[in-house]
Scaffold this motif. Structure first.
Motif: not given
Length: 215
Positions: A22-36, A183-192
């Motif tokens: 989970p990126l941020g809190a799981a309730a945000e609906g944003a995820w990232i793979t462990e590989r990344a 260089g971009a923060r994955p959490l911020d991009v996923a939220r957008a």
């Protein structure tokens, strides 16, 4: 595990997405793979003077839990090159891993567990493990409106298909899989992306974003 075995395992793992974290809190609906995540943390670990990175894993801090249930645990093995006190080396490595995971990516980390696997006099030569192709160098073709909306969000490098189609629609909503520009923060991009796709597909019950690559 020896340093050479750690490098070999790291190359082999490049083609395995691993867990979804989970990126941020799981309730945000944003995820990232462990590989990344491993790719980012491996690079910052290699920049620490005196460290030869080994195996990296990221998962639930509670071994019996699920990633979405709480903070994550980063487990990293490494070889220590002579010349620096081991406590000092471990403290710096722990700090850079935590900063990269939380500030650089957007993970919620509960602890960083370090394991010294080798005490070395000098940096060993990197073994020849053969070339491993980087997954997803191109974006799969799609004309799905959700994918086109995601591609218009700053920081999105492309849509991906490591886990299936770039856009998956179901009774529970829409899932978009994508790559984020390095260089971009994955959490911020996923939220957008989630906000943009939600606005463009009001019929969806929920929108989930999965980051599978950093390019």
């Amino acid at each position: 595990m020896t340093t050479a075995e750690g490098w070999t395992a790291a190359v082999r793992d490049r083609l395995a997405p691993g867990r979804l974290l989970p990126l941020g809190a799981a309730a945000e609906g944003a995820w990232i793979t462990e590989r990344a995540v491993r790719g980012v943390l491996g690079r910052v670990a290699a920049d620490v003077r005196g460290v030869v990175p080994g195996k990296l894993r990221i998962g639930p801090a509670d071994p019996a839990g699920e990633p979405e249930a709480g903070a994550l645990l980063v487990t990293a093995s490494f070889g220590a090159i002579a010349g620096r006190p081991l406590p000092e080396l471990a403290e710096e490595l722990r700090a850079v891993l935590l900063t990269a995971a939380e500030d650089g990516i957007g993970l919620v980390v509960g602890a960083v567990d370090l394991r010294v696997t080798d005490l070395l006099d000098a940096t060993p030569p990197e073994p020849d493990v053969g070339a491993a192709p980087s997954p997803g160098l191109t974006s799969p073709a799609t004309d799905d409106p959700a994918a086109l909306t995601a591609l218009g969000v700053p920081g999105v490098a492309g849509v991906t298909d490591a886990l299936g189609p770039p856009v998956r629609r179901g009774p529970d909503g829409v899932r978009v899989e994508l790559a984020v520009t390095a260089g971009a923060r994955p959490l911020d991009v996923a939220r957008a992306v989630r906000a943009a796709v939600t606005a463009a597909t009001p019929e969806a019950a929920a929108v989930t974003v999965v980051v599978s690559e950093l390019r």
